[in-house]
Design an enzyme around this catalytic site. Structure first.
Site, PDB file in Angstrom:
ATOM      1  CB  CYS A 245      23.448  34.805 -14.452  1.00 19.44           C
ATOM      2  SG  CYS A 245      23.260  34.219 -12.768  1.00 19.44           S
TER       3      CYS A 245
ATOM      4  CG  HIS B  34      28.254  34.601 -14.671  1.00 24.26           C
ATOM      5  ND1 HIS B  34      27.878  35.914 -14.800  1.00 24.26           N
ATOM      6  CD2 HIS B  34      27.523  34.102 -13.656  1.00 24.26           C
ATOM      7  CE1 HIS B  34      26.965  36.212 -13.906  1.00 24.26           C
ATOM      8  NE2 HIS B  34      26.728  35.119 -13.189  1.00 24.26           N
TER       9      HIS B  34
ATOM     10  CD  GLU C  55      29.647  36.958 -17.794  1.00 27.77           C
ATOM     11  OE1 GLU C  55      29.306  35.938 -18.414  1.00 27.77           O
ATOM     12  OE2 GLU C  55      29.098  37.330 -16.745  1.00 27.77           O
TER      13      GLU C  55
HETATM   14  N1  GLN Z   1      20.799  35.900  -8.105  1.00 28.26           N
HETATM   15  C1  GLN Z   1      20.834  36.940  -9.076  1.00 28.26           C
HETATM   16  C2  GLN Z   1      19.433  37.467  -9.373  1.00 28.26           C
HETATM   17  O1  GLN Z   1      18.492  36.897  -9.007  1.00 28.26           O
HETATM   18  C3  GLN Z   1      21.475  36.487 -10.368  1.00 28.26           C
HETATM   19  C4  GLN Z   1      22.909  36.187 -10.135  1.00 28.26           C
HETATM   20  C5  GLN Z   1      23.811  36.450 -11.283  1.00 28.26           C
HETATM   21  O2  GLN Z   1      23.443  37.074 -12.268  1.00 28.26           O
HETATM   22  N2  GLN Z   1      25.033  36.024 -11.131  1.00 28.26           N
HETATM   23  O3  GLN Z   1      19.282  38.447  -9.983  1.00 28.26           O
END
Ligand code: GLN
Length: 206
Positions: free
Chosen positions: A79, A180, A182
């Site tokens: 992410c 994610h 995890e």
């Molecule tokens: N929206 C977040 C960002 O831009 C990322 C979201 C996440 O890691 N769950 O950093």
């Protein structure tokens, strides 16, 4: 015992550490450049990419992370971590690591569906799956997630949503997931990363 560090500046690093412990891996929390010494792999967790990037710059981690990845250290960004790994990150306001030949779009799923879950078929996980696990979909949790808009040559697409949006990819020693792993009990993605570490990740540095 394998040593796979987890960047522990902000975000869901505790959950990654817990899953790595379940795999019998030693998972040092990385906050400073000295914590990178002796690692065989590194996970950059999800969280807030702007904050992680600012803190990584403050703690003088950026150059060292780039150098290690270019030397072939396996790195996995989930992410926000994927936003940091990418060569181009649309919507990112802070410097990123500029390592993996992908273009990602930050917060790509829009405000109305900031978070959702999806079951993904990920054939690449079969190599680390037991007979019962083989072919089972992976329950993926997306939280204000980015998506992968473009993959360069030499980047393997590992998973996409039904509409074709790419959400996981690998380029040699670099692994990226928009979701994610995890935050679930399914340990296969962590096993996949451990397998990258153990198999010498094919030496294809970005
Ligand atoms: N929206 C977040 C960002 O831009 C990322 C979201 C996440 O890691 N769950 O950093």
């Amino acid at each position: 015992m394998r040593r796979i560090g987890v960047l522990a500046l902000q975000g869901s690093f505790i959950e990654h550490i817990a899953l790595l412990e379940r795999l019998g891996v030693e998972p040092p929390a990385v906050k400073l450049p000295k914590d990178l010494v002796g690692l065989e792999g590194l996970i950059i967790p999800g969280g807030e990419s702007t904050t992680i990037s600012k803190l990584a710059a403050t703690y003088k981690l950026m150059d060292e992370l780039k150098r290690l990845a270019k030397d072939g250290l396996p790195m996995w960004g989930t992410c926000a971590g994927m936003i940091l790994l990418a060569r181009e990150s649309e919507g990112a306001t802070q410097p990123h690591l500029d390592l993996m030949d992908i273009t990602v779009e930050r917060n790509a799923f829009g405000r109305q569906v900031e978070s959702f879950e999806a079951d993904l078929l990920i054939p690449a996980l079969d190599v680390v799956s037991s007979e019962e696990e083989k072919g089972k979909s992976f329950h993926a949790v997306f939280i204000r997630a980015p998506w992968i808009k473009r993959v360069g040559e030499g980047v393997e697409v590992l998973a996409a949503l039904d509409e074709g949006v790419i959400v996981a990819a690998r380029q040699g020693n670099l692994l990226a997931t928009a979701f994610h792993p995890e935050l679930t009990e399914d340990i296969r993605f962590h096993r996949y990363f451990l397998n990258m570490v153990e198999s010498g990740h094919n030496g294809m540095a970005a």
